[in-house]
Design a protein around this motif. Structure first.
Motif, mmCIF file in Angstrom:
data_model
loop_
_atom_site.group_PDB
_atom_site.id
_atom_site.type_symbol
_atom_site.label_atom_id
_atom_site.label_comp_id
_atom_site.label_asym_id
_atom_site.label_seq_id
_atom_site.Cartn_x
_atom_site.Cartn_y
_atom_site.Cartn_z
ATOM 1 N N PRO A 67 60.865 95.346 61.506
ATOM 2 C CA PRO A 67 61.265 96.427 62.401
ATOM 3 C C PRO A 67 62.293 97.323 61.728
ATOM 4 O O PRO A 67 63.077 96.874 60.909
ATOM 5 C CB PRO A 67 61.892 95.682 63.574
ATOM 6 C CG PRO A 67 62.411 94.417 62.984
ATOM 7 C CD PRO A 67 61.475 94.074 61.864
ATOM 8 N N GLY A 68 62.272 98.589 62.107
ATOM 9 C CA GLY A 68 63.230 99.551 61.573
ATOM 10 C C GLY A 68 64.569 99.419 62.261
ATOM 11 O O GLY A 68 64.723 98.705 63.236
ATOM 12 N N LYS A 69 65.562 100.116 61.752
ATOM 13 C CA LYS A 69 66.903 100.057 62.349
ATOM 14 C C LYS A 69 66.945 100.716 63.727
ATOM 15 O O LYS A 69 67.471 100.160 64.666
ATOM 16 C CB LYS A 69 67.915 100.747 61.425
ATOM 17 C CG LYS A 69 68.112 100.040 60.116
ATOM 18 C CD LYS A 69 69.056 98.894 60.277
ATOM 19 C CE LYS A 69 69.348 98.311 58.898
ATOM 20 N NZ LYS A 69 70.184 97.156 58.974
ATOM 21 N N GLU A 70 66.378 101.918 63.848
ATOM 22 C CA GLU A 70 66.428 102.649 65.107
ATOM 23 C C GLU A 70 65.118 102.611 65.887
ATOM 24 O O GLU A 70 65.090 102.934 67.061
ATOM 25 C CB GLU A 70 66.797 104.125 64.864
ATOM 26 C CG GLU A 70 68.202 104.345 64.357
ATOM 27 C CD GLU A 70 68.323 104.193 62.853
ATOM 28 O OE1 GLU A 70 67.322 104.429 62.153
ATOM 29 O OE2 GLU A 70 69.415 103.816 62.383
ATOM 30 N N SER A 71 64.010 102.265 65.232
ATOM 31 C CA SER A 71 62.706 102.254 65.893
ATOM 32 C C SER A 71 61.922 101.041 65.403
ATOM 33 O O SER A 71 62.321 100.391 64.442
ATOM 34 C CB SER A 71 61.958 103.557 65.572
ATOM 35 O OG SER A 71 61.721 103.642 64.176
ATOM 36 N N PRO A 72 60.793 100.731 66.046
ATOM 37 C CA PRO A 72 60.013 99.565 65.615
ATOM 38 C C PRO A 72 59.520 99.664 64.167
ATOM 39 O O PRO A 72 59.418 98.663 63.490
ATOM 40 C CB PRO A 72 58.831 99.538 66.581
ATOM 41 C CG PRO A 72 59.276 100.313 67.764
ATOM 42 C CD PRO A 72 60.255 101.328 67.261
ATOM 43 N N ILE A 73 59.217 100.873 63.719
ATOM 44 C CA ILE A 73 58.762 101.078 62.339
ATOM 45 C C ILE A 73 59.569 102.209 61.731
ATOM 46 O O ILE A 73 59.636 103.301 62.279
ATOM 47 C CB ILE A 73 57.256 101.414 62.281
ATOM 48 C CG1 ILE A 73 56.440 100.257 62.843
ATOM 49 C CG2 ILE A 73 56.833 101.715 60.858
ATOM 50 C CD1 ILE A 73 54.960 100.510 62.895
ATOM 51 N N ALA A 98 57.552 95.998 49.987
ATOM 52 C CA ALA A 98 58.986 95.746 49.891
ATOM 53 C C ALA A 98 59.690 96.430 51.063
ATOM 54 O O ALA A 98 59.487 97.619 51.290
ATOM 55 C CB ALA A 98 59.523 96.272 48.565
ATOM 56 N N PRO A 99 60.492 95.701 51.837
ATOM 57 C CA PRO A 99 61.121 96.294 53.021
ATOM 58 C C PRO A 99 61.974 97.506 52.683
ATOM 59 O O PRO A 99 62.814 97.455 51.798
ATOM 60 C CB PRO A 99 61.993 95.167 53.571
ATOM 61 C CG PRO A 99 61.455 93.924 52.977
ATOM 62 C CD PRO A 99 60.852 94.303 51.667
ATOM 63 N N GLY A 100 61.746 98.600 53.385
ATOM 64 C CA GLY A 100 62.529 99.805 53.218
ATOM 65 C C GLY A 100 61.980 100.771 52.183
ATOM 66 O O GLY A 100 62.389 101.917 52.140
ATOM 67 N N LEU A 101 61.059 100.323 51.329
ATOM 68 C CA LEU A 101 60.541 101.211 50.293
ATOM 69 C C LEU A 101 59.601 102.252 50.902
ATOM 70 O O LEU A 101 59.865 103.439 50.848
ATOM 71 C CB LEU A 101 59.818 100.413 49.214
ATOM 72 C CG LEU A 101 59.289 101.236 48.038
ATOM 73 C CD1 LEU A 101 60.442 101.898 47.298
ATOM 74 C CD2 LEU A 101 58.496 100.360 47.096
ATOM 75 N N VAL A 102 58.499 101.814 51.470
ATOM 76 C CA VAL A 102 57.563 102.730 52.119
ATOM 77 C C VAL A 102 57.688 102.615 53.630
ATOM 78 O O VAL A 102 57.787 103.602 54.339
ATOM 79 C CB VAL A 102 56.111 102.430 51.678
ATOM 80 C CG1 VAL A 102 55.122 103.309 52.423
ATOM 81 C CG2 VAL A 102 55.966 102.644 50.183
ATOM 82 N N ILE A 141 62.995 91.488 56.191
ATOM 83 C CA ILE A 141 62.593 90.710 55.019
ATOM 84 C C ILE A 141 61.664 89.579 55.444
ATOM 85 O O ILE A 141 60.643 89.321 54.801
ATOM 86 C CB ILE A 141 63.832 90.160 54.288
ATOM 87 C CG1 ILE A 141 64.621 91.309 53.663
ATOM 88 C CG2 ILE A 141 63.436 89.140 53.232
ATOM 89 C CD1 ILE A 141 65.973 90.904 53.129
ATOM 90 N N PHE A 142 61.987 88.899 56.537
ATOM 91 C CA PHE A 142 61.154 87.808 57.028
ATOM 92 C C PHE A 142 59.765 88.297 57.431
ATOM 93 O O PHE A 142 58.752 87.703 57.058
ATOM 94 C CB PHE A 142 61.850 87.120 58.213
ATOM 95 C CG PHE A 142 61.055 85.997 58.799
ATOM 96 C CD1 PHE A 142 60.924 84.802 58.116
ATOM 97 C CD2 PHE A 142 60.435 86.140 60.023
ATOM 98 C CE1 PHE A 142 60.186 83.768 58.650
ATOM 99 C CE2 PHE A 142 59.690 85.109 60.564
ATOM 100 C CZ PHE A 142 59.566 83.914 59.883
ATOM 101 N N ILE A 143 59.698 89.399 58.165
ATOM 102 C CA ILE A 143 58.404 89.935 58.611
ATOM 103 C C ILE A 143 57.573 90.399 57.418
ATOM 104 O O ILE A 143 56.371 90.133 57.343
ATOM 105 C CB ILE A 143 58.619 91.072 59.636
ATOM 106 C CG1 ILE A 143 59.158 90.480 60.932
ATOM 107 C CG2 ILE A 143 57.327 91.838 59.886
ATOM 108 C CD1 ILE A 143 59.581 91.491 61.956
#
Length: 68
Positions: A26-32, A18-22, A44-46
């Motif tokens: 891509p992240g907001k400020e970095s790739p992960i 689930a995006p953002g859980l663990v 969500i798409f990725i």
């Protein structure tokens, strides 16, 4: 006997990917991003693509079964 592998694998992947859980790709400020509890449309798409590919890997290619 019922094969429990599919629902267990699908539920575990859904919870972990689930995006953002663990992790968020891509992240907001970095790739992960890790455990930021935020998400975006592209994340969500990725994560949807990764979820589908991992389900195909576990259930179709590896053909995992768990009987109870």
């Amino acid at each position: 006997m019922h094969d429990w592998a599919a629902p267990i694998i699908a539920s575990a992947l859904f919870a972990l990917i689930a995006p953002g859980l663990v992790v968020q790709m891509p992240g907001k400020e970095s790739p992960i991003g890790f455990m930021n509890m935020k998400t975006s449309i592209i994340a969500i798409f990725i994560h949807t693509i990764l979820y589908g590919l991992l389900l195909i890997l576990f259930l179709v290619i590896l053909d995992i079964h768990m009987y109870a």
